[in-house]
Design a protein around this motif. Structure first.
Motif, PDB file in Angstrom:
ATOM      1  N   LEU A 229       0.842  -1.181   0.000  1.00 57.79           N
ATOM      2  CA  LEU A 229       0.000   0.000   0.000  1.00 57.79           C
ATOM      3  C   LEU A 229       0.886   1.242   0.000  1.00 57.79           C
ATOM      4  CD1 LEU A 229      -1.849  -2.324   1.151  1.00 57.79           C
ATOM      5  CD2 LEU A 229      -3.124  -0.521   2.296  1.00 57.79           C
ATOM      6  N   GLN A 230       0.513   2.246  -0.796  1.00 60.37           N
ATOM      7  CA  GLN A 230       1.398   3.399  -0.954  1.00 60.37           C
ATOM      8  C   GLN A 230       0.645   4.655  -1.356  1.00 60.37           C
ATOM      9  OE1 GLN A 230       3.554   2.651  -5.083  1.00 60.37           O
ATOM     10  NE2 GLN A 230       3.308   0.737  -3.946  1.00 60.37           N
ATOM     11  N   ALA A 231       1.016   5.754  -0.725  1.00 59.17           N
ATOM     12  CA  ALA A 231       0.504   7.087  -1.053  1.00 59.17           C
ATOM     13  C   ALA A 231       1.285   8.085  -0.222  1.00 59.17           C
ATOM     14  CB  ALA A 231      -0.991   7.205  -0.756  1.00 59.17           C
ATOM     15  N   THR A 232       1.254   9.351  -0.629  1.00 56.38           N
ATOM     16  CA  THR A 232       2.009  10.356   0.112  1.00 56.38           C
ATOM     17  C   THR A 232       1.243  11.672   0.212  1.00 56.38           C
ATOM     18  OG1 THR A 232       4.193  11.364   0.351  1.00 56.38           O
ATOM     19  CG2 THR A 232       3.263  11.358  -1.845  1.00 56.38           C
ATOM     20  N   TYR A 233       1.558  12.416   1.256  1.00 53.30           N
ATOM     21  CA  TYR A 233       1.202  13.824   1.393  1.00 53.30           C
ATOM     22  C   TYR A 233       2.494  14.632   1.323  1.00 53.30           C
ATOM     23  CZ  TYR A 233      -3.492  12.829   3.292  1.00 53.30           C
ATOM     24  OH  TYR A 233      -4.779  12.406   3.483  1.00 53.30           O
ATOM     25  N   ALA A 234       2.508  15.735   0.573  1.00 50.68           N
ATOM     26  CA  ALA A 234       3.642  16.648   0.574  1.00 50.68           C
ATOM     27  C   ALA A 234       3.473  17.651   1.707  1.00 50.68           C
ATOM     28  CB  ALA A 234       3.731  17.386  -0.758  1.00 50.68           C
ATOM     29  N   VAL A 235       4.535  17.882   2.438  1.00 50.27           N
ATOM     30  CA  VAL A 235       4.520  18.867   3.510  1.00 50.27           C
ATOM     31  C   VAL A 235       5.708  19.812   3.299  1.00 50.27           C
ATOM     32  CG1 VAL A 235       3.427  17.257   5.112  1.00 50.27           C
ATOM     33  CG2 VAL A 235       5.912  17.442   5.074  1.00 50.27           C
ATOM     34  N   GLY A 236       5.811  20.849   4.108  1.00 44.92           N
ATOM     35  CA  GLY A 236       6.926  21.770   3.984  1.00 44.92           C
ATOM     36  C   GLY A 236       6.618  22.919   3.048  1.00 44.92           C
ATOM     37  N   ARG A 237       7.671  23.606   2.595  1.00 43.56           N
ATOM     38  CA  ARG A 237       7.507  24.859   1.858  1.00 43.56           C
ATOM     39  C   ARG A 237       7.871  24.754   0.380  1.00 43.56           C
ATOM     40  NH1 ARG A 237       9.410  25.782   6.848  1.00 43.56           N
ATOM     41  NH2 ARG A 237      11.563  25.479   6.167  1.00 43.56           N
ATOM     42  N   GLU A 238       8.287  23.580  -0.089  1.00 46.04           N
ATOM     43  CA  GLU A 238       8.607  23.418  -1.505  1.00 46.04           C
ATOM     44  C   GLU A 238       7.991  22.126  -2.022  1.00 46.04           C
ATOM     45  OE1 GLU A 238      12.714  22.888  -2.396  1.00 46.04           O
ATOM     46  OE2 GLU A 238      13.077  21.479  -0.772  1.00 46.04           O
ATOM     47  N   PRO A 239       7.839  21.993  -3.321  1.00 47.89           N
ATOM     48  CA  PRO A 239       7.241  20.769  -3.860  1.00 47.89           C
ATOM     49  C   PRO A 239       8.036  19.525  -3.486  1.00 47.89           C
ATOM     50  CG  PRO A 239       7.267  22.498  -5.527  1.00 47.89           C
ATOM     51  CD  PRO A 239       8.088  23.007  -4.384  1.00 47.89           C
ATOM     52  N   LEU A 240       7.309  18.438  -3.289  1.00 43.95           N
ATOM     53  CA  LEU A 240       7.906  17.121  -3.105  1.00 43.95           C
ATOM     54  C   LEU A 240       7.983  16.465  -4.478  1.00 43.95           C
ATOM     55  CD1 LEU A 240       8.743  14.605  -1.405  1.00 43.95           C
ATOM     56  CD2 LEU A 240       6.307  14.042  -1.285  1.00 43.95           C
ATOM     57  N   SER A 241       9.174  16.045  -4.867  1.00 47.28           N
ATOM     58  CA  SER A 241       9.366  15.482  -6.195  1.00 47.28           C
ATOM     59  C   SER A 241      10.274  14.268  -6.094  1.00 47.28           C
ATOM     60  CB  SER A 241       9.992  16.530  -7.124  1.00 47.28           C
ATOM     61  OG  SER A 241      10.147  16.036  -8.437  1.00 47.28           O
ATOM     62  N   TYR A 242       9.940  13.211  -6.848  1.00 45.59           N
ATOM     63  CA  TYR A 242      10.827  12.049  -6.847  1.00 45.59           C
ATOM     64  C   TYR A 242      10.840  11.346  -8.198  1.00 45.59           C
ATOM     65  CZ  TYR A 242       6.494   9.486  -5.461  1.00 45.59           C
ATOM     66  OH  TYR A 242       5.220   8.973  -5.372  1.00 45.59           O
ATOM     67  N   LEU A 243      12.007  10.760  -8.475  1.00 46.79           N
ATOM     68  CA  LEU A 243      12.250   9.947  -9.662  1.00 46.79           C
ATOM     69  C   LEU A 243      12.012   8.503  -9.282  1.00 46.79           C
ATOM     70  CD1 LEU A 243      13.679   9.604 -12.551  1.00 46.79           C
ATOM     71  CD2 LEU A 243      15.792   9.334 -11.224  1.00 46.79           C
ATOM     72  N   TYR A 244      11.234   7.775 -10.106  1.00 42.06           N
ATOM     73  CA  TYR A 244      10.957   6.384  -9.728  1.00 42.06           C
ATOM     74  C   TYR A 244      10.773   5.494 -10.951  1.00 42.06           C
ATOM     75  CZ  TYR A 244       5.916   7.038 -10.663  1.00 42.06           C
ATOM     76  OH  TYR A 244       4.700   7.278 -11.261  1.00 42.06           O
ATOM     77  N   SER A 245      11.077   4.216 -10.758  1.00 47.43           N
ATOM     78  CA  SER A 245      10.906   3.208 -11.802  1.00 47.43           C
ATOM     79  C   SER A 245       9.580   2.478 -11.607  1.00 47.43           C
ATOM     80  CB  SER A 245      12.057   2.197 -11.765  1.00 47.43           C
ATOM     81  OG  SER A 245      12.094   1.521 -10.518  1.00 47.43           O
ATOM     82  N   LYS A 246       9.075   1.930 -12.710  1.00 48.86           N
ATOM     83  CA  LYS A 246       7.826   1.174 -12.661  1.00 48.86           C
ATOM     84  C   LYS A 246       7.844   0.127 -13.763  1.00 48.86           C
ATOM     85  CE  LYS A 246       2.775   1.758 -12.867  1.00 48.86           C
ATOM     86  NZ  LYS A 246       1.679   2.747 -12.986  1.00 48.86           N
ATOM     87  N   ASP A 247       7.642  -1.131 -13.392  1.00 50.82           N
ATOM     88  CA  ASP A 247       7.536  -2.182 -14.405  1.00 50.82           C
ATOM     89  C   ASP A 247       6.165  -2.081 -15.075  1.00 50.82           C
ATOM     90  OD1 ASP A 247       7.314  -2.923 -11.561  1.00 50.82           O
ATOM     91  OD2 ASP A 247       6.350  -4.748 -12.270  1.00 50.82           O
ATOM     92  N   CYS A 248       6.108  -2.410 -16.364  1.00 48.31           N
ATOM     93  CA  CYS A 248       4.864  -2.194 -17.117  1.00 48.31           C
ATOM     94  C   CYS A 248       4.869  -3.065 -18.389  1.00 48.31           C
ATOM     95  CB  CYS A 248       4.708  -0.722 -17.489  1.00 48.31           C
ATOM     96  SG  CYS A 248       6.053  -0.073 -18.498  1.00 48.31           S
ATOM     97  N   ASN A 249       3.719  -3.109 -19.047  1.00 46.36           N
ATOM     98  CA  ASN A 249       3.580  -3.687 -20.401  1.00 46.36           C
ATOM     99  C   ASN A 249       3.845  -5.186 -20.498  1.00 46.36           C
ATOM    100  OD1 ASN A 249       2.971  -1.106 -21.395  1.00 46.36           O
ATOM    101  ND2 ASN A 249       5.116  -0.690 -21.883  1.00 46.36           N
ATOM    102  N   ARG A 250       3.742  -5.894 -19.384  1.00 48.27           N
ATOM    103  CA  ARG A 250       3.962  -7.328 -19.424  1.00 48.27           C
ATOM    104  C   ARG A 250       2.931  -8.047 -18.567  1.00 48.27           C
ATOM    105  NH1 ARG A 250       6.633  -5.475 -22.807  1.00 48.27           N
ATOM    106  NH2 ARG A 250       8.802  -5.916 -23.386  1.00 48.27           N
ATOM    107  N   ASP A 251       2.566  -9.286 -18.963  1.00 45.58           N
ATOM    108  CA  ASP A 251       1.717 -10.130 -18.153  1.00 45.58           C
ATOM    109  C   ASP A 251       2.548 -10.754 -17.040  1.00 45.58           C
ATOM    110  OD1 ASP A 251      -0.463 -11.533 -17.253  1.00 45.58           O
ATOM    111  OD2 ASP A 251      -0.601 -12.890 -18.995  1.00 45.58           O
ATOM    112  N   GLU A 252       1.883 -11.317 -16.057  1.00 45.65           N
ATOM    113  CA  GLU A 252       2.577 -12.008 -14.973  1.00 45.65           C
ATOM    114  C   GLU A 252       2.793 -13.472 -15.342  1.00 45.65           C
ATOM    115  OE1 GLU A 252       3.791 -10.747 -11.882  1.00 45.65           O
ATOM    116  OE2 GLU A 252       3.537  -8.984 -13.169  1.00 45.65           O
ATOM    117  N   ASP A 253       3.963 -13.988 -14.965  1.00 45.28           N
ATOM    118  CA  ASP A 253       4.277 -15.388 -15.231  1.00 45.28           C
ATOM    119  C   ASP A 253       3.609 -16.290 -14.215  1.00 45.28           C
ATOM    120  OD1 ASP A 253       5.967 -14.728 -17.365  1.00 45.28           O
ATOM    121  OD2 ASP A 253       7.667 -14.424 -16.018  1.00 45.28           O
TER     122      ASP A 253
END
Length: 254
Positions: A229-253
């Motif tokens: 389970l995953q989600a976020t709230y941004a706090v503080g005085r500047e934007p929260l930004s992140y670089l992330y990978s994600k697997d996609c476009n394939r069926d499960e074996d």
């Protein structure tokens, strides 16, 4: 925090096979053959539960990788420059990557990197085994995150997304940048089969990981396993930004 100025403590949270938060404090240097004049830490890896490996890499003056990265054993690779300037090669094709610059190499192509700064250059580095699809082959992709279109995510005006790689089905993964304005959040708590490795580029937030809220900020690394389970709230005085990978476009074996 640490001895001798304070008590030994850490914000790191490690739940193998579920999630992890790894702040910069406490990271140790990993020696990886072929990488010279550098400081490198292995972040996400199969030992944590990931099917990929993420690194944070600082090239010092004259730093480079001499043996190449990827290009064999069906391994695809990706690099993004966080600070500095490097020369990147995809076999014989050459790219100059400055802050925000990135390069993806498919499994048939070897990546070479060389620091062009008199001082340090900081990079995020990734590798995983490619899951091929008959009749489809991914290709070399390079660009700069500062030049990419930013679109609203799921209709949220304070949450925006950039796609770094093509959405073509030949690719079995993608890299994205998510940005949240202060007080922005995901529209719902996500539960999905994909896994993520995320490196925080700016800001601060509280991240729901497996229904436990964790504080995170710039330069933290987060691993999220499938179905975490995953989600976020941004706090503080500047934007929260992140670089992330994600697997996609394939069926499960099976």
């Amino acid at each position: 925090m640490g001895y001798p100025t304070d008590l030994l403590s850490s914000r790191a949270v490690i739940e193998p096979g579920k999630y992890a938060v790894i702040p910069p404090e406490g990271r140790v240097n990993n020696v990886v053959p072929g990488f010279e004049n550098c400081t490198m830490t292995i972040l996400g890896s199969p030992k944590l539960g990931a099917t990929f490996v993420d690194y944070i890499l600082t090239f010092h003056e004259g730093g480079k990788n001499t043996d190449g990265f990827g290009g064999q054993d069906n391994i695809e690779t990706f690099v993004c420059v966080l600070e500095g300037k490097v020369k990147a090669k995809a076999d014989d094709e050459e790219f100059i990557l400055e802050s925000g610059g990135y390069l993806y190499c498919p499994p048939s192509v070897t990546m070479y990197l060389e620091n062009l700064e008199d001082g340090d250059s900081r990079l995020f580095l990734y590798k995983q085994k490619h899951k091929p699809l008959e009749g489809k082959k991914p290709w070399v992709v390079s660009g700069n995150t500062n030049d990419l279109e930013e679109v609203e995510y799921e209709g949220m005006h304070n949450m925006r997304l950039k796609d770094l790689l093509p959405t073509d089905i030949a690719f079995d993964m993608n890299f994205h940048i998510l940005t949240f304005d202060p007080a922005g959040s995901h529209p719902f708590i996500e539960t999905h089969v994909q896994q993520h490795g995320a490196y925080l580029l700016s800001g601060e937030g509280v991240y729901n990981l497996d229904n436990k809220w964790q504080t995170v900020k710039k330069e933290d690394y987060i691993y999220m396993a499938p179905y975490c389970l995953q989600a976020t709230y941004a706090v503080g005085r500047e934007p929260l930004s992140y670089l992330y990978s994600k697997d996609c476009n394939r069926d499960e074996d099976l």
